[in-house]
Design a protein around this motif. Sequence first.
Motif, PDB file in Angstrom:
ATOM      1  N   SER A 235     -17.131 -51.377 -24.645  1.00  0.00           N
ATOM      2  CA  SER A 235     -18.278 -51.556 -25.529  1.00  0.00           C
ATOM      3  C   SER A 235     -18.760 -53.006 -25.588  1.00  0.00           C
ATOM      4  CB  SER A 235     -17.886 -51.106 -26.936  1.00  0.00           C
ATOM      5  OG  SER A 235     -16.781 -51.873 -27.387  1.00  0.00           O
ATOM      6  N   PHE A 306     -23.075 -50.010 -27.536  1.00  0.00           N
ATOM      7  CA  PHE A 306     -23.228 -50.413 -26.146  1.00  0.00           C
ATOM      8  C   PHE A 306     -24.611 -51.019 -25.906  1.00  0.00           C
ATOM      9  CE2 PHE A 306     -20.191 -47.048 -26.566  1.00  0.00           C
ATOM     10  CZ  PHE A 306     -19.145 -47.425 -25.741  1.00  0.00           C
ATOM     11  N   TYR A 323     -24.829 -50.859 -18.110  1.00  0.00           N
ATOM     12  CA  TYR A 323     -23.645 -50.186 -18.628  1.00  0.00           C
ATOM     13  C   TYR A 323     -23.400 -48.886 -17.868  1.00  0.00           C
ATOM     14  CZ  TYR A 323     -20.308 -47.726 -21.448  1.00  0.00           C
ATOM     15  OH  TYR A 323     -19.192 -47.016 -21.843  1.00  0.00           O
ATOM     16  N   GLN A 327     -19.891 -47.813 -16.371  1.00  0.00           N
ATOM     17  CA  GLN A 327     -19.257 -46.548 -16.748  1.00  0.00           C
ATOM     18  C   GLN A 327     -18.933 -45.704 -15.524  1.00  0.00           C
ATOM     19  OE1 GLN A 327     -21.738 -43.858 -19.063  1.00  0.00           O
ATOM     20  NE2 GLN A 327     -20.018 -43.460 -20.451  1.00  0.00           N
TER      21      GLN A 327
END
Length: 352
Positions: A235, A306, A323, A327
Motif C-alpha cells: 500500500s 493505494f 500500482y 500488483q
Amino acid sequence: MSNVPPPSNYSSSYPPLFRPNSTPTHVVDQDDPTTHNPGSDPLPVIDLHGLNHDAKHTLAEACKVWGIFRLVNHGIPITLLNQLHDHAKELLSLSFESKQALRSGSMSYFWGTPALTPSGLAIATERSPSSLSINWVEGFNVPLSQLSVLQADGDPILDTFRHLLDEYGRHQSRVATTIFKAMAENLNLLGQEKCKSYISPSTGFIRVYRYPRCSESNHNNQASAWGMDAHTDSSVISILNHHDQVGGLEVYKGHKWLDIKPIPNTLVVNLGDMMQAMSDDEYKSVKHRVKANKYDDRISIGYFVFPAQNGVIQSSKYKPFTYSDFQAQVQKDLMTMGFKVGLDRFKLNKAS
C-alpha cells in the motif's frame, strides 16, 4: 488475556485446518531469539490533531527511521471502535461454512493467506505440497468503494456491520489523506502534478483479521503457526486497529523483531511499498509479522489505501510503474516463486 479456552463448539468457527486435534500434539512455542520485548512502547508517537510544523518533523523522522508509528488523537470515536470490534468478533464467530457463504456483494472471506488474492489458498495449491506455507489467519476483505452493494439479505448483524464499516472507512480516509499530505509536504511532492494520483481514497479497503489461538495446532509441513509471515505491505499507507489486548504484532528494526503492544484508542500506521518508492527510498516500507497466541484469538482491523489505478509512480530509484504493474508482478512472483519480491523488481539497473 484469559488462559481459559473458549467453549469446545467454538472451534467449529475455525477453518478445519486450524481446529485442535482430538489428540493434542504439542504446544506451539514461537519464541524467537531475535525478538526483543521492551518494557515500554517502542514506537514513535504522532498526534494527528496537533500535526503542526514540529510534529511534521517528528513524522518525517518516524517515516525515515521506522516506517511505522503510533497515532493518537485520530478523531475516531471510541464507541465506533468498540462497536466495530464487537460486530467483527460476532461475524468471525459464525461457523466456517456460514462465513464461506458470505462471499456475496463486495465482502469476501479468506483464510490461510493474508488475502493477497481473492481466492484464498489458490496461491498455495498451485505450488508443490512441500512448499505450502499457510498463515494462521482468517478474515473478511471489503473494498470500501463497493460497500453499498454488500448484500445483507435481511441479516441485522451484517447490515449493521456494513453501516459501521462505512462510517469507519470515512474516518480512515480522512486520517490517511491527512497523514499523506503531511508526508508529501515533507518530501516536497505537493507542488508536483504526479502527486495528485499518488493516493486515492477510492482504492481503500478494510480487512478484518482473526488469528485463531494456536495452543494445540495441526502444526505440520503444510501449516505455519505464524499468524502472518514477515512481509511488507504493498500500500501507500496501512492503518491497523488492534482493539483488544491480545498482542502479536512485531516489526523488524535494527536486526531485531520488536513486540508492538496493543494500546487502547490508538492506531498503528505503517508505510507500504508505494510510499517507499514515492519517497525515493527516503521513507521505508517496514517489515512486520504477526505471532499466533497460545490462549486467545487476536482480532484486528486493517485499512489499506493505494495510488489511483493508472497513476504512474516516478522515482529516481525505480522504473516508472503503476500500482497495477506492481500488483501483477507480485502475483506472478507468488505463483512462480512462492514469495513476494516487491520493489526490487522495479529497481533501476536491476534485472527484472
